[in-house]
Design an enzyme around this catalytic site. Structure first.
Site, PDB file in Angstrom:
ATOM      1  N   PHE A 173      41.388  49.323  43.918  1.00 29.05           N
ATOM      2  CA  PHE A 173      41.413  48.641  43.096  1.00 29.05           C
ATOM      3  C   PHE A 173      40.762  48.880  41.813  1.00 29.05           C
ATOM      4  CE2 PHE A 173      42.730  46.091  46.796  1.00 29.05           C
ATOM      5  CZ  PHE A 173      44.026  45.622  46.443  1.00 29.05           C
ATOM      6  N   GLU A 174      39.952  49.702  41.849  1.00 26.39           N
ATOM      7  CA  GLU A 174      39.025  49.937  40.388  1.00 26.39           C
ATOM      8  C   GLU A 174      40.187  50.906  39.634  1.00 26.39           C
ATOM      9  OE1 GLU A 174      36.725  48.645  39.048  1.00 26.39           O
ATOM     10  OE2 GLU A 174      35.866  47.526  40.620  1.00 26.39           O
ATOM     11  N   GLY A 175      40.763  51.929  40.435  1.00 22.42           N
ATOM     12  CA  GLY A 175      41.297  52.788  39.653  1.00 22.42           C
ATOM     13  C   GLY A 175      40.363  53.730  39.035  1.00 22.42           C
TER      14      GLY A 175
END
Length: 149
Positions: A14-16
């Site tokens: 989700f952060e990448g």
């Protein structure tokens, strides 16, 4: 407790990863896997290895914080979900949340139901945050796999 590979992978998903500093959806300078702080500024670039190290260092702070704030027993998946939640929203938001209050009152189901409510940034619902909260909720509600002896 420490974050498991499942928890780390959720955060990474989700952060990448961005190896050049950028401003997030609310204007906070960010780099790597969602690392923020006074060391992050416009024009900063890092390597993949540096991004991994920043993540590990940041995780330590959130693992300690979750461990201090939660007063009831947690399984690994619950811990991982709370670390991901805190990593994204900050320990202050966890500390003041209904999620934590319910959890510390041993209302695990009620606490799980709070994850999707935290899907806004700058007052706007963001689809990516909604997906992340649902993934954290699902992880929180998943019993850890048992290993046969």
């Amino acid at each position: 407790m420490q974050t498991s590979n499942n928890g780390i992978n959720l955060i990474k998903q989700f952060e990448g990863i961005r190896l050049t500093a950028y401003q997030d959806s609310v204007g906070v300078w960010t780099i790597g896997y969602g690392h923020t702080g006074a060391d992050v500024r416009s024009g900063l670039t890092i390597s993949q290895n540096q991004a991994e190290q920043l993540l590990r260092t940041d995780l330590g702070r959130f693992e300690t914080g979750v461990g201090q704030l939660v007063t009831v027993p947690l399984n690994q998946n619950q811990f991982d979900a709370l670390v991901s939640f805190s990593y994204n929203l900050g320990l202050g938001n966890l500390k003041s949340s209904t999620l934590l209050r319910l959890l510390n009152n041993k209302d695990y189901n009620g606490a799980a139901g709070q994850f999707p409510l935290w899907d806004k940034a700058g007052g706007q619902v963001l689809a990516g945050l909604h997906k992340r909260r649902l993934a954290e909720q699902a992880l929180f509600e998943t019993a850890p796999a048992t290993v046969a002896a």
